[in-house]
Design a protein around this motif. Structure first.
Motif, PDB file in Angstrom:
ATOM      1  N   GLY A 183       0.809  -1.203   0.000  1.00 38.30           N
ATOM      2  CA  GLY A 183       0.000   0.000   0.000  1.00 38.30           C
ATOM      3  C   GLY A 183       0.841   1.249   0.000  1.00 38.30           C
ATOM      4  O   GLY A 183       0.307   2.347  -0.020  1.00 38.30           O
ATOM      5  N   ALA A 184       2.185   1.098   0.051  1.00 47.88           N
ATOM      6  CA  ALA A 184       3.063   2.259   0.051  1.00 47.88           C
ATOM      7  C   ALA A 184       3.121   2.868  -1.332  1.00 47.88           C
ATOM      8  O   ALA A 184       2.737   2.259  -2.323  1.00 47.88           O
ATOM      9  N   GLY A 185       3.646   4.072  -1.377  1.00 48.95           N
ATOM     10  CA  GLY A 185       3.765   4.763  -2.648  1.00 48.95           C
ATOM     11  C   GLY A 185       4.884   5.772  -2.616  1.00 48.95           C
ATOM     12  O   GLY A 185       5.727   5.772  -1.716  1.00 48.95           O
ATOM     13  N   THR A 186       4.867   6.646  -3.590  1.00 47.55           N
ATOM     14  CA  THR A 186       5.911   7.645  -3.771  1.00 47.55           C
ATOM     15  C   THR A 186       5.317   9.037  -3.641  1.00 47.55           C
ATOM     16  O   THR A 186       4.204   9.288  -4.114  1.00 47.55           O
ATOM     17  N   GLY A 187       6.068   9.916  -3.017  1.00 47.37           N
ATOM     18  CA  GLY A 187       5.660  11.312  -2.905  1.00 47.37           C
ATOM     19  C   GLY A 187       6.758  12.226  -3.403  1.00 47.37           C
ATOM     20  O   GLY A 187       7.931  11.849  -3.452  1.00 47.37           O
ATOM     21  N   LEU A 188       6.382  13.453  -3.761  1.00 51.54           N
ATOM     22  CA  LEU A 188       7.318  14.463  -4.226  1.00 51.54           C
ATOM     23  C   LEU A 188       7.132  15.714  -3.379  1.00 51.54           C
ATOM     24  O   LEU A 188       6.020  16.252  -3.289  1.00 51.54           O
ATOM     25  N   VAL A 189       8.210  16.149  -2.727  1.00 51.41           N
ATOM     26  CA  VAL A 189       8.138  17.346  -1.896  1.00 51.41           C
ATOM     27  C   VAL A 189       8.059  18.563  -2.809  1.00 51.41           C
ATOM     28  O   VAL A 189       8.983  18.842  -3.574  1.00 51.41           O
ATOM     29  N   VAL A 190       6.933  19.297  -2.742  1.00 53.56           N
ATOM     30  CA  VAL A 190       6.695  20.412  -3.654  1.00 53.56           C
ATOM     31  C   VAL A 190       6.737  21.761  -2.949  1.00 53.56           C
ATOM     32  O   VAL A 190       6.714  22.811  -3.605  1.00 53.56           O
ATOM     33  N   ALA A 191       6.778  21.760  -1.630  1.00 49.50           N
ATOM     34  CA  ALA A 191       6.860  22.986  -0.841  1.00 49.50           C
ATOM     35  C   ALA A 191       7.330  22.580   0.545  1.00 49.50           C
ATOM     36  O   ALA A 191       7.273  21.391   0.907  1.00 49.50           O
ATOM     37  N   PRO A 192       7.828  23.515   1.358  1.00 42.55           N
ATOM     38  CA  PRO A 192       8.279  23.144   2.704  1.00 42.55           C
ATOM     39  C   PRO A 192       7.191  22.420   3.485  1.00 42.55           C
ATOM     40  O   PRO A 192       6.090  22.950   3.694  1.00 42.55           O
ATOM     41  N   GLY A 193       7.468  21.186   3.887  1.00 37.19           N
ATOM     42  CA  GLY A 193       6.511  20.407   4.655  1.00 37.19           C
ATOM     43  C   GLY A 193       5.338  19.873   3.865  1.00 37.19           C
ATOM     44  O   GLY A 193       4.398  19.335   4.454  1.00 37.19           O
ATOM     45  N   ARG A 194       5.373  19.966   2.527  1.00 38.16           N
ATOM     46  CA  ARG A 194       4.247  19.537   1.694  1.00 38.16           C
ATOM     47  C   ARG A 194       4.703  18.487   0.684  1.00 38.16           C
ATOM     48  O   ARG A 194       5.712  18.672  -0.002  1.00 38.16           O
ATOM     49  N   VAL A 195       3.914  17.409   0.595  1.00 35.52           N
ATOM     50  CA  VAL A 195       4.267  16.290  -0.276  1.00 35.52           C
ATOM     51  C   VAL A 195       3.089  15.987  -1.200  1.00 35.52           C
ATOM     52  O   VAL A 195       1.955  15.802  -0.742  1.00 35.52           O
ATOM     53  N   LEU A 196       3.363  15.926  -2.494  1.00 38.81           N
ATOM     54  CA  LEU A 196       2.363  15.600  -3.500  1.00 38.81           C
ATOM     55  C   LEU A 196       2.434  14.117  -3.828  1.00 38.81           C
ATOM     56  O   LEU A 196       3.519  13.550  -3.984  1.00 38.81           O
ATOM     57  N   THR A 197       1.286  13.470  -3.950  1.00 39.98           N
ATOM     58  CA  THR A 197       1.236  12.071  -4.344  1.00 39.98           C
ATOM     59  C   THR A 197      -0.092  11.792  -5.032  1.00 39.98           C
ATOM     60  O   THR A 197      -0.941  12.688  -5.169  1.00 39.98           O
ATOM     61  N   ARG A 256      12.116  21.978  -7.477  1.00 42.93           N
ATOM     62  CA  ARG A 256      11.757  23.085  -8.362  1.00 42.93           C
ATOM     63  C   ARG A 256      10.950  22.494  -9.519  1.00 42.93           C
ATOM     64  O   ARG A 256      11.492  22.125 -10.553  1.00 42.93           O
ATOM     65  N   LEU A 257       9.653  22.376  -9.303  1.00 43.97           N
ATOM     66  CA  LEU A 257       8.785  21.662 -10.226  1.00 43.97           C
ATOM     67  C   LEU A 257       8.427  22.526 -11.428  1.00 43.97           C
ATOM     68  O   LEU A 257       7.978  23.657 -11.288  1.00 43.97           O
ATOM     69  N   VAL A 266      -2.053  18.375 -12.285  1.00 47.72           N
ATOM     70  CA  VAL A 266      -1.137  18.625 -11.177  1.00 47.72           C
ATOM     71  C   VAL A 266      -0.945  20.120 -10.973  1.00 47.72           C
ATOM     72  O   VAL A 266      -1.008  20.632  -9.848  1.00 47.72           O
ATOM     73  N   ALA A 267      -0.729  20.850 -12.075  1.00 48.37           N
ATOM     74  CA  ALA A 267      -0.514  22.298 -11.978  1.00 48.37           C
ATOM     75  C   ALA A 267      -1.732  23.002 -11.385  1.00 48.37           C
ATOM     76  O   ALA A 267      -1.607  23.888 -10.536  1.00 48.37           O
ATOM     77  N   ALA A 273       2.972  27.688  -6.237  1.00 47.19           N
ATOM     78  CA  ALA A 273       3.188  28.144  -7.608  1.00 47.19           C
ATOM     79  C   ALA A 273       4.244  27.290  -8.294  1.00 47.19           C
ATOM     80  O   ALA A 273       5.157  26.754  -7.662  1.00 47.19           O
ATOM     81  N   GLU A 274       4.106  27.192  -9.609  1.00 45.72           N
ATOM     82  CA  GLU A 274       5.110  26.487 -10.414  1.00 45.72           C
ATOM     83  C   GLU A 274       6.397  27.305 -10.437  1.00 45.72           C
ATOM     84  O   GLU A 274       6.368  28.530 -10.514  1.00 45.72           O
ATOM     85  N   ALA A 275       7.532  26.612 -10.349  1.00 48.02           N
ATOM     86  CA  ALA A 275       8.833  27.285 -10.384  1.00 48.02           C
ATOM     87  C   ALA A 275       9.507  27.034 -11.716  1.00 48.02           C
ATOM     88  O   ALA A 275       9.274  26.010 -12.365  1.00 48.02           O
ATOM     89  N   LYS A 276      10.319  27.966 -12.153  1.00 47.76           N
ATOM     90  CA  LYS A 276      11.085  27.790 -13.375  1.00 47.76           C
ATOM     91  C   LYS A 276      12.305  26.925 -13.062  1.00 47.76           C
ATOM     92  O   LYS A 276      12.991  27.140 -12.067  1.00 47.76           O
ATOM     93  N   PRO A 277      12.589  25.944 -13.910  1.00 47.07           N
ATOM     94  CA  PRO A 277      13.725  25.068 -13.621  1.00 47.07           C
ATOM     95  C   PRO A 277      15.051  25.778 -13.803  1.00 47.07           C
ATOM     96  O   PRO A 277      15.164  26.734 -14.554  1.00 47.07           O
ATOM     97  N   ARG A 278      16.062  25.284 -13.092  1.00 46.37           N
ATOM     98  CA  ARG A 278      17.406  25.824 -13.261  1.00 46.37           C
ATOM     99  C   ARG A 278      17.952  25.409 -14.616  1.00 46.37           C
ATOM    100  O   ARG A 278      17.561  24.387 -15.182  1.00 46.37           O
ATOM    101  N   PRO A 279      18.926  26.167 -15.149  1.00 42.04           N
ATOM    102  CA  PRO A 279      19.528  25.776 -16.425  1.00 42.04           C
ATOM    103  C   PRO A 279      20.200  24.412 -16.364  1.00 42.04           C
ATOM    104  O   PRO A 279      20.291  23.727 -17.368  1.00 42.04           O
ATOM    105  N   ASP A 280      20.702  24.019 -15.190  1.00 39.31           N
ATOM    106  CA  ASP A 280      21.377  22.727 -15.073  1.00 39.31           C
ATOM    107  C   ASP A 280      20.423  21.637 -14.609  1.00 39.31           C
ATOM    108  O   ASP A 280      20.831  20.614 -14.088  1.00 39.31           O
ATOM    109  N   GLY A 281      19.114  21.864 -14.770  1.00 36.61           N
ATOM    110  CA  GLY A 281      18.132  20.875 -14.355  1.00 36.61           C
ATOM    111  C   GLY A 281      18.092  19.694 -15.295  1.00 36.61           C
ATOM    112  O   GLY A 281      18.890  19.530 -16.193  1.00 36.61           O
ATOM    113  N   GLY A 282      17.118  18.848 -15.124  1.00 33.94           N
ATOM    114  CA  GLY A 282      16.990  17.624 -15.887  1.00 33.94           C
ATOM    115  C   GLY A 282      16.233  16.628 -15.054  1.00 33.94           C
ATOM    116  O   GLY A 282      15.785  16.929 -13.941  1.00 33.94           O
ATOM    117  N   PRO A 283      16.041  15.391 -15.557  1.00 34.06           N
ATOM    118  CA  PRO A 283      15.296  14.409 -14.774  1.00 34.06           C
ATOM    119  C   PRO A 283      15.870  14.185 -13.383  1.00 34.06           C
ATOM    120  O   PRO A 283      15.128  13.939 -12.436  1.00 34.06           O
TER     121      PRO A 283
END
Length: 486
Positions: free
Chosen positions: A311-325, A366-367, A453-454, A463-473
């Motif tokens: 029943g476990a899953g994966t989450g993505l931290v999208v803000a301080p103390g906030r996890v999206l799943t 930085r989503l 999601v957005a 809010a959506e953040a702009k990715p860094r130039p050195d970003g990627g998967p």
């Protein structure tokens, strides 16, 4: 730098002295015939040699001092599980930094490859969790771009990895299968001979027989295997055969010398992925031609975190103390946890999303959300958490979802394009997935689209953040967390 320093092996020729072996084939010779596990000759510490008596007039030679950088890298590499060490070497093959056999053993080739990758990318240490996730993602991205797929070849019975983007033409042969590039300058063939019809000795004699236009550059004959490389005019070739109770199986690769820079890592990847006699149950994964499934070349599939329950899953931290799943991860779970902390559901969405609150979690990602839907069969990257960071898996886009070799615990995992833009979240993971030899093969999984999601995050004031130039998967990997339902 003296490569004979303590704990290091000397750089060795992989062909006998006096014979010249093309550098793109040399890395495939001795090691490709060695089963996974033991350290290989070209990537292990050199055995101790007896000291030679020095001339009377000469002073005794001082022992060479250890190389601190080599020893530190070795310690960090060998502290990882074997599967992760092999995954790192496999990724370095695909980034063009490692031209040896994926064995999990550490030596000078692995050290040089890690150093070259770190210098070229200017990024984090590829052995720490963040840098390792970025390296694995880069390797999977290159592998996905080549459409490298490992599957059982029905004609020969062997497992073979094929870069289908390059080798787009497929033809059935009486004893195997042929894949060719559109222009015919690269050819890969599998061959199989039933017991009693062919022997390694006769195949070795055929491959090494003198011909006017062919020069054998390397030959190796062992009791149950052989390797021969040759040059013939503008072409290069690599031949391997293995003998077993089912007969003799092998493969041949031929390509134009002018394509060596492009084809070299593909040749290494094919040799690393080849299994002449796969174990029962592992010889029948989905056929690429029928389903378009994608699988990793040698790196193990992402594993479910050991600390999570069903029943476990994966989450993505999208803000301080906030996890999206994905909300499906929380079905029947009254007390979700992230690491040692309990998590509280803040909001859900009909699209299949949930936002959790938890303490003591990593920094947010930085989503950046992709606006347009991916094209059919577009190569994507799925991320799921591992014990020490994010693990990447290749994925192919299909209508409404992806096909990917994700393992249990991947519900809610982010799926990204090659630029690191979010394409969607895995909406739901099967409660009883089909397994082959204990591993879940590639399967079709639905996605919660990036647009949903957005909209959900915007409604929660994130809010959506702009990715860094050195970003990627790999940029999102440090923000992945495992969600447990205990």
């Amino acid at each position: 730098m003296d490569s004979r320093r303590a704990g290091q092996e000397p750089d060795r020729e992989t062909a006998p002295r006096g014979r010249r072996t093309h550098p793109l084939l040399a890395a495939l010779l001795l090691g490709c015939l060695t089963p996974p596990g033991p350290a290989l000759a070209q990537d292990r510490p050199a055995p101790a040699r007896p000291a030679q008596p020095a001339p009377r007039a000469a002073s005794p030679a001082r022992p060479a001092a250890p190389d601190p950088a080599f020893e530190a890298t070795k310690a960090a590499f060998e502290a990882l599980p074997e599967a992760e060490r092999k995954a790192i070497q496999d990724a370095l093959v695909w980034t063009g930094d490692f031209n040896a056999v994926v064995s999990g053993a550490f030596g000078r080739r692995t050290f040089d490859a890690l150093s070259a990758y770190r210098t070229r990318t200017g990024g984090a240490d590829p052995l720490d969790p963040r840098g390792r996730a970025a390296l694995l993602a880069a390797g999977e991205s290159a592998k996905a771009a080549a459409r490298f797929r490992i599957a059982a070849d029905p004609a020969s019975g062997a497992m073979i990895g094929v870069p289908e983007r390059l080798l787009s033409k497929r033809t059935a042969l009486p004893s195997g299968t042929r894949w060719q590039s559109a222009d015919g300058r690269v050819t890969l063939e599998t061959r199989a001979f039933p017991p009693g019809t062919e022997t390694l000795d006769s195949l070795f004699d055929q491959a090494t027989a003198p011909l006017p236009n062919r020069k054998v550059t390397y030959k190796l004959r062992r009791p149950e295997s052989l390797v021969v490389t040759a040059e013939a005019g503008p072409g290069l070739s690599y031949i391997r055969y293995d003998a077993g109770p089912q007969g003799v199986r092998g493969f041949l690769i031929g390509y134009d010398r002018a394509l060596a820079a492009e084809v070299g890592r593909l040749v290494i990847a094919v040799a690393n992925a080849f299994e002449p006699f796969p174990a029962a149950g592992a010889s029948a994964p989905p056929k690429p031609a029928a389903s378009g499934l994608s699988a990793a070349a040698a790196a193990p599939p992402p594993r479910a975190p050991s600390s999570t329950a069903e029943g476990a899953g994966t989450g993505l931290v999208v803000a301080p103390g906030r996890v999206l799943t994905a909300s499906a991860v929380l079905e029947g779970c009254a007390a979700p946890r992230i690491g040692p902390s309990s998590a509280r559901v803040l909001a859900t969405d009909p699209a299949g999303l949930a936002l959790l609150e938890a303490s003591g979690i990593p920094a947010p990602a930085r989503l950046s959300v992709r606006v347009d839907a991916p094209a059919a069969e577009e190569t994507l990257i799925a991320l799921a958490p591992g014990p020490d960071g994010g693990l990447a898996a290749p994925a192919n886009a299909v209508t409404g979802g992806v096909i990917a070799p994700l393992q249990p615990g991947a519900g809610g995992a982010p799926v990204l394009d090659r630029s690191g833009h979010l394409v969607g979240l895995v909406a739901r993971y099967p409660t009883a997935p089909r397994r082959v030899a204990g591993i879940v093969p590639p399967a079709r999984l639905a996605l919660v689209p990036a647009q949903a999601v957005a909209a959900f995050l915007a409604g929660q004031g994130i809010a959506e953040a702009k990715p860094r130039p050195d970003g990627g998967p790999g940029a999102l990997a440090p923000a992945l967390v495992a969600i447990a339902c205990r």
